[in-house]
Design a protein around this motif. Structure first.
Motif, PDB file in Angstrom:
ATOM      1  N   THR A  99       4.968 -15.666  16.908  1.00  0.00           N
ATOM      2  CA  THR A  99       5.914 -16.201  15.934  1.00  0.00           C
ATOM      3  C   THR A  99       7.068 -15.251  15.623  1.00  0.00           C
ATOM      4  OG1 THR A  99       4.045 -17.342  14.934  1.00  0.00           O
ATOM      5  CG2 THR A  99       6.059 -17.234  13.623  1.00  0.00           C
ATOM      6  N   PRO A 131      -5.247 -12.021  13.573  1.00  0.00           N
ATOM      7  CA  PRO A 131      -4.209 -12.139  14.585  1.00  0.00           C
ATOM      8  C   PRO A 131      -3.225 -10.971  14.568  1.00  0.00           C
ATOM      9  CG  PRO A 131      -4.187 -14.031  13.073  1.00  0.00           C
ATOM     10  CD  PRO A 131      -5.235 -13.121  12.600  1.00  0.00           C
ATOM     11  N   VAL A 158      -0.255 -13.755  18.026  1.00  0.00           N
ATOM     12  CA  VAL A 158       0.674 -14.838  17.720  1.00  0.00           C
ATOM     13  C   VAL A 158       2.073 -14.338  18.066  1.00  0.00           C
ATOM     14  CG1 VAL A 158      -0.732 -15.913  15.939  1.00  0.00           C
ATOM     15  CG2 VAL A 158       0.864 -14.116  15.298  1.00  0.00           C
ATOM     16  N   PHE A 188      -0.200 -21.520  15.927  1.00  0.00           N
ATOM     17  CA  PHE A 188       0.739 -20.686  15.211  1.00  0.00           C
ATOM     18  C   PHE A 188       1.789 -20.116  16.136  1.00  0.00           C
ATOM     19  CE2 PHE A 188       1.708 -18.953  11.177  1.00  0.00           C
ATOM     20  CZ  PHE A 188       2.410 -17.798  11.426  1.00  0.00           C
ATOM     21  N   SER A 189       1.446 -19.930  17.419  1.00  0.00           N
ATOM     22  CA  SER A 189       2.425 -19.401  18.353  1.00  0.00           C
ATOM     23  C   SER A 189       3.580 -20.369  18.546  1.00  0.00           C
ATOM     24  CB  SER A 189       1.766 -19.110  19.708  1.00  0.00           C
ATOM     25  OG  SER A 189       1.368 -20.309  20.332  1.00  0.00           O
ATOM     26  N   ALA A 218      -4.489 -19.629  16.759  1.00  0.00           N
ATOM     27  CA  ALA A 218      -3.581 -18.786  17.529  1.00  0.00           C
ATOM     28  C   ALA A 218      -2.658 -19.625  18.390  1.00  0.00           C
ATOM     29  CB  ALA A 218      -4.394 -17.826  18.405  1.00  0.00           C
ATOM     30  N   SER A 219      -3.209 -20.653  19.012  1.00  0.00           N
ATOM     31  CA  SER A 219      -2.382 -21.494  19.868  1.00  0.00           C
ATOM     32  C   SER A 219      -1.335 -22.242  19.065  1.00  0.00           C
ATOM     33  CB  SER A 219      -3.279 -22.492  20.615  1.00  0.00           C
ATOM     34  OG  SER A 219      -2.501 -23.391  21.358  1.00  0.00           O
TER      35      SER A 219
END
Length: 327
Positions: free
Chosen positions: A318, A102, A316, A13-14, A10-11
């Motif tokens: 993104t 996510p 996320v 991909f953000s 998660a960290s």
């Protein structure tokens, strides 16, 4: 994927990178990419069709329909779905069960679409009157946290009511037959049951202030690691945001398309439904996290979760730039 791996995912991909995936800006759509999106009440498919956004999708989409979050979770676990439209509780329950999915998109309405609805012959004037009643309890559904918070607002404990665990699809018949006193329902079932058998939404004005109606799109991590599907998700979220904006600006046309023509609700009942319906609002991850944390805390304090999660690590960001640009 264990919890530590998910948190790292998660960290990372953000920031736009995960498992070697290029930044979102570098992703390009492939018209041969397929994306399976779980739908409920065929809302997503109809919204995209009515707004004209379905024809603009740059991928091959399918929108299988499901009755509730638990069934969707099983399909996600089986790898039959890429992303899913779910209520506010399923991502939390999935995570509690060790399936970490996510959240890639969030949409909400300030006034909940859930309604506490009582069986024929029973009228609930105040939330406190739920004490001692037989209530439907759909574990893993957004209805679960709505009911818990309703009881919290009334000062009624879960121990003070009789909980009947049912499937989402069984709720209308449970009210119709009197198998439960109160169920958490959505339209068009509420209007139909009021008209057909004399059911009644709870009359306490506080019931309309319990929680906003928040829903999510969550994804399998493996899907996010595939550049083609990751790009398709961005395209889908952009289309959904534009479709939501269209529906808000064309409430009568959307209501006729979805409620009157598709769900076969009478025009008068359709008008009543949309009169109480708040605009659909897309949110970025940062905007959605505080409410998600509140939901986690409600379930944890009620004993439905063994662990209090950090909501931030379930999202996320993104696709936030897409949501912000298109909403």
């Amino acid at each position: 994927m264990d919890r530590r791996t998910f948190l790292s995912f998660a960290s990372t991909f953000s920031l736009g990178l995960a498992f070697g995936l290029p930044a979102r800006a570098a992703l390009t759509e492939d018209p041969d990419t397929t994306l399976a999106v779980a739908d409920q009440s065929e809302l997503v498919r109809n919204l995209l069709d009515a707004s004209g956004e379905a024809s603009k999708l740059g991928f091959k989409g399918s929108f299988p329909n499901f009755a509730g979050g638990p069934a969707i979770l099983e399909a996600m676990r089986a790898g039959a779905l890429d992303i899913a439209y779910v209520g506010d509780t399923p991502p939390i329950q999935a995570r509690a069960a060790g399936t970490l999915l996510p959240i890639v998109g969030t949409f909400t309405r300030k006034v909940a679409q859930y309604r506490l609805t009582s069986r024929p012959g029973l009228v609930i004037h105040k939330l406190a009157e739920l004490k001692g009643k037989k209530l439907s309890y759909v574990e893993g559904s957004g209805r679960q946290v709505f009911l818990i918070e309703a009881l919290n607002r009334a000062g009624v404990s879960l121990k003070d009511v009789e909980l009947v665990n049912l499937r989402v699809a069984d709720l209308p018949d449970a009210i119709r037959s009197g198998a439960v006193d109160v169920a958490v329902l959505t339209e068009p079932h509420i209007t139909r049951l009021v008209k057909q058998v004399g059911a009644s939404p709870v009359l306490d004005p506080l019931e309309r202030q319990i929680l906003p109606s928040t829903s999510y799109f969550y994804a399998r991590p493996e899907v996010l690691a595939e550049p083609g599907k990751a790009a398709a998700i961005g395209s889908f979220l952009g289309a959904f945001a534009r479709a939501a904006k269209w529906a808000n600006a064309n409430r009568q046309a959307w209501a006729k398309y979805y409620y009157t023509d598709f769900q076969r609700i009478t025009p008068d009942d359709t008008a009543a439904i949309i009169a109480g319906e708040s605009p659909l609002e897309m949110q970025t991850a940062a905007e959605a996290i505080p409410h998600h944390q509140k939901l986690i805390d409600i379930l944890y304090q009620a004993g439905s979760l063994k662990e209090r999660f950090d909501a931030q690590t379930s999202f996320v960001d993104t696709y936030d730039s897409i949501v912000s640009a298109e909403r």
